[in-house]
Design an enzyme around this catalytic site. Structure first.
Site, PDB file in Angstrom:
ATOM      1  N   HIS A 140      -5.445  -6.086   3.699  1.00 15.00           N
ATOM      2  CA  HIS A 140      -4.457  -5.014   3.835  1.00 15.00           C
ATOM      3  C   HIS A 140      -3.809  -5.081   5.215  1.00 15.00           C
ATOM      4  O   HIS A 140      -4.498  -4.927   6.226  1.00 15.00           O
ATOM      5  CB  HIS A 140      -5.134  -3.646   3.642  1.00 15.00           C
TER       6      HIS A 140
ATOM      7  N   CYS B   7      -2.027  -2.955   6.585  1.00 13.76           N
ATOM      8  CA  CYS B   7      -2.131  -1.687   7.324  1.00 13.76           C
ATOM      9  C   CYS B   7      -3.434  -1.635   8.119  1.00 13.76           C
ATOM     10  O   CYS B   7      -3.563  -0.845   9.060  1.00 13.76           O
ATOM     11  CB  CYS B   7      -1.982  -0.481   6.403  1.00 13.76           C
TER      12      CYS B   7
ATOM     13  N   CYS C  19       0.853  -1.184   0.000  1.00 11.96           N
ATOM     14  CA  CYS C  19       0.000   0.000   0.000  1.00 11.96           C
ATOM     15  C   CYS C  19       0.889   1.233   0.000  1.00 11.96           C
ATOM     16  O   CYS C  19       1.903   1.292   0.697  1.00 11.96           O
ATOM     17  CB  CYS C  19      -0.987  -0.003   1.167  1.00 11.96           C
ATOM     18  N   GLU C  20       0.522   2.191  -0.833  1.00 14.80           N
ATOM     19  CA  GLU C  20       1.410   3.349  -0.994  1.00 14.80           C
ATOM     20  C   GLU C  20       1.284   4.333   0.165  1.00 14.80           C
ATOM     21  O   GLU C  20       2.038   5.286   0.240  1.00 14.80           O
ATOM     22  CB  GLU C  20       1.160   4.036  -2.338  1.00 14.80           C
ATOM     23  N   HIS C  21       0.351   4.102   1.066  1.00 16.94           N
ATOM     24  CA  HIS C  21       0.214   5.007   2.203  1.00 16.94           C
ATOM     25  C   HIS C  21       1.075   4.596   3.385  1.00 16.94           C
ATOM     26  O   HIS C  21       1.526   5.444   4.148  1.00 16.94           O
ATOM     27  CB  HIS C  21      -1.254   5.078   2.643  1.00 16.94           C
ATOM     28  N   HIS C  22       1.282   3.280   3.555  1.00 16.62           N
ATOM     29  CA  HIS C  22       2.042   2.799   4.710  1.00 16.62           C
ATOM     30  C   HIS C  22       3.220   1.914   4.317  1.00 16.62           C
ATOM     31  O   HIS C  22       3.990   1.488   5.175  1.00 16.62           O
ATOM     32  CB  HIS C  22       1.135   2.001   5.645  1.00 16.62           C
TER      33      HIS C  22
ATOM     34  N   GLN D 188      -5.328  -0.233  -4.009  1.00 17.65           N
ATOM     35  CA  GLN D 188      -6.073  -1.305  -4.680  1.00 17.65           C
ATOM     36  C   GLN D 188      -6.992  -0.769  -5.779  1.00 17.65           C
ATOM     37  O   GLN D 188      -7.122  -1.368  -6.846  1.00 17.65           O
ATOM     38  CB  GLN D 188      -6.867  -2.092  -3.623  1.00 17.65           C
TER      39      GLN D 188
END
Ligand code: ZN
Length: 182
Positions: free
Chosen positions: A142, A144, A73-76, A114
């Site tokens: 996920h 995260c 995931c590009e956020h975490h 996603q």
């Protein structure tokens, strides 16, 4: 700054001793692992798909389901992973079946969300096969959400994209869902 040095900095920042024997090669190994997990950036879809497009009179849905994938995931930068189901309705040409799985891999192996990954796979199929319709569904867990934050192990996020004939004909979507569940 090299990725290896960056990992050394992260370990130092969390209070680790980089001279501890167990960590001796960790920055190097972690950098290698992260490079592999983001290797989709260095692959082009032309390499992956173009050379395996064949003429065909088939007009029926082609579905490759349960394509396992692992992404970040590009956020975490934590993993999300699960299964992709990819279908299209050919218009005079079909792709080698393994290429659909490779296409999923190209977009999974990079920092992602996603929703975008689902659309990128559909875009890629539309561009390279110019089919009558495309439907992509991704079911993923996920980390995260399960390792941190709301901590809901086993929860799945499901995303779908429909294009062309699938968007116009609801019964095609239902057939897709039945075939995925069968
Ligand atoms: Zn996340």
């Amino acid at each position: 700054m090299s990725m290896q040095q960056s990992y050394a900095n992260i370990l130092t920042a969390v209070g680790e001793d980089l001279n501890r024997p167990g960590l001796k090669d960790t920055p190097m190994r972690a950098a290698k692992a992260f490079s592999y997990l983001t290797s989709g950036y260095s692959q082009t879809l032309e390499e992956v798909t173009n050379k395996a497009v064949f003429p065909s009179d088939n007009r029926e849905m082609v579905l490759v389901k349960n394509i396992e994938f692992y992404s970040l995931c590009e956020h975490h930068l934590l993993p999300f992973y699960g299964k992709a189901h990819v279908a299209y309705i050919p218009d005079q040409r079909v792709a080698g079946l393994s290429k659909l799985a490779r296409t999923v891999e190209v977009y999974a192996r990079r920092p992602q969300i996603q929703e975008n990954m689902t659309a990128q796979i559909a875009d890629a199929l539309e561009e390279h096969l110019q089919p009558k319709g495309v439907m992509v569904m991704i079911e993923a867990e996920h980390m995260c959400m399960t390792m941190r934050g709301v901590q809901k192990p086993g929860s799945k996020t499901v995303t779908t994209i429909v294009r062309g004939a699938f968007a116009e004909d609801f019964s095609l979507q239902q057939t897709f869902l039945q075939m995925v569940k069968a």
